[in-house]
Every structure is written in structure tokens, then in C-alpha cells.
Design a protein around this motif. Sequence first.
Motif, short mmCIF file in Angstrom:
data_model
loop_
_atom_site.label_atom_id
_atom_site.label_comp_id
_atom_site.label_asym_id
_atom_site.label_seq_id
_atom_site.Cartn_x
_atom_site.Cartn_y
_atom_site.Cartn_z
N SER A 126 -17.62 13.31 -44.94
CA SER A 126 -17.43 13.49 -43.50
C SER A 126 -18.51 14.40 -42.93
O SER A 126 -19.08 14.13 -41.86
CB SER A 126 -16.05 14.10 -43.21
N PHE A 129 -21.81 12.58 -42.75
CA PHE A 129 -21.74 11.60 -41.67
C PHE A 129 -21.94 12.27 -40.31
O PHE A 129 -22.79 11.86 -39.51
CB PHE A 129 -20.37 10.91 -41.74
N THR A 158 -14.59 8.52 -33.40
CA THR A 158 -14.34 8.98 -34.77
C THR A 158 -13.02 9.74 -34.88
O THR A 158 -12.15 9.38 -35.68
CB THR A 158 -15.47 9.89 -35.27
N CYS A 182 -12.78 8.45 -44.48
CA CYS A 182 -12.97 9.89 -44.67
C CYS A 182 -11.66 10.64 -44.48
O CYS A 182 -11.35 11.58 -45.22
CB CYS A 182 -14.03 10.42 -43.70
N THR A 199 -18.80 3.16 -46.04
CA THR A 199 -19.06 4.51 -45.54
C THR A 199 -20.32 5.10 -46.15
O THR A 199 -21.17 5.66 -45.45
CB THR A 199 -17.86 5.43 -45.84
N ILE A 203 -23.85 6.11 -44.32
CA ILE A 203 -24.45 7.44 -44.46
C ILE A 203 -25.91 7.32 -44.89
O ILE A 203 -26.78 8.04 -44.39
CB ILE A 203 -23.64 8.29 -45.46
#
Length: 226
Positions: A126, A129, A158, A182, A199, A203
Motif C-alpha cells: 500500500s 502504491f 482508493t 491491499c 497489484t 506498482i
Amino acid sequence: MRLKNLFFWDLRFQGRYGFYFLYGFLTVLYMILLLSLPGTWKTTAASILIFSDPAAMGLFFMGAIVLLEKSQRVTSYFAISPLRAFEYVLSKVLSLSLIGVMVAAVLAVTAGCNAFFQVLLGTFLSSAFFTLLGLIIATKIRSLNQFLIATVPIEMITFVPAILHLTGITPAFCGIYPANVCMDLVAGRVFSGIGLILTVAIIVLLFLAASRCVRKMWQEQGGVKL
């Protein structure tokens, strides 16, 4: 060696401007809040606190960090040094993630989370990101107000879906959405394997985009206002 030196420089920079003092204070405050809640609420509350603050620190503070570096001509030095853009980006991600993971560890222990290492992994992903998103935006703005306005849509797409997902309002297939993945990790819940791969891929793409934006920022040094 350059990355190591830059990493410790970032840590000193963050310490000089009160990041550790601020998050030390917030950690104590969050601990008191968690300890005052009923046992059944602690894990959910800890997940929301971790995801929306220490994990998202880069989104909140990256604008101020980059603008301070610009105002102090630090980025001008980086532009003419052997430093590479990807090293700058990686240092930012690692240094801010370190704070987020440390705060998350304390809150996870306080809340009695069982999947401790999963919580830390979720916090790191997280943080990476949000830091990368914050850095991309920060390279394109010239004032803190611009940065704050630009981050509002990111927060909406988000935080809101992730909190709705945590409370079980959204359908199960939404579990592949990166923010929801996340949140599942931070909450110590079963997560989507496909969602995790997606994810990580996002990233990586954000890292490449942030490196390109930093390189362009170094080539276009100019005045800023705080």
C-alpha cells in the motif's frame, strides 16, 4: 552505494522535518483509541487506521517533500549528479514504507492481529502504491495547494472502495481491485491471488512512470512556491 547513501539522506531529511515525531505521536494516539474499543472492533479499526494513514503517508506528504527539495535546490544537485531517477524513486518508496511498516506493526500488535506478517506485507505494498502515485503528482505541480487538489480523486478511488470492501458492501469479484487487495492484506483476510499479481504489476508500472517523471522534472528545473 548511491542508493544506500540516498536512503539514509531521506531518513535524515524526514527526521529533520518532524516525520518521526508526528508518527510517534499519532501511533500513541491510535494505540489509545484501539485499546478503548471493544475486542470485536479492534481489527477492523486497526485495518482502517493503517490503510488510511501510515500506509498512505506518501500520498499525503510527497508534495511537501518534493517542493521542499526543489526550494532548497536539492533536486538541482540530483540533476547534475550520477544519481539515477530510479534510485531516487526507490529511496523514497523504501524510506516512507519503513515508517509505515513500523507504525503498522505497533498497531497490529495492539489490535491483536493474527496475520502479523501479512499485515506488514499489505502495508508495504500500500505504501509503495500511494508513494509512487504521490511522487508522480508531485513532479507535475508547483504549489502545495495544487498537490492537495490533485490527490483528492486518488483518495476517492482508493479509500472509499477499500473501506466499502472491508465492510462487505461490495461484491466478491471486487476483491481483485488493487486497493481492495491491499486492504485485505492489511486486515489479515483471505485475498485474491489474481488481485495480488495485478497489484504488484501496477506498482511496477507506477515505478517506471515515476522514474520517468522524476527524470523529466530534473531536466525542467524551475521555481516553486510553498
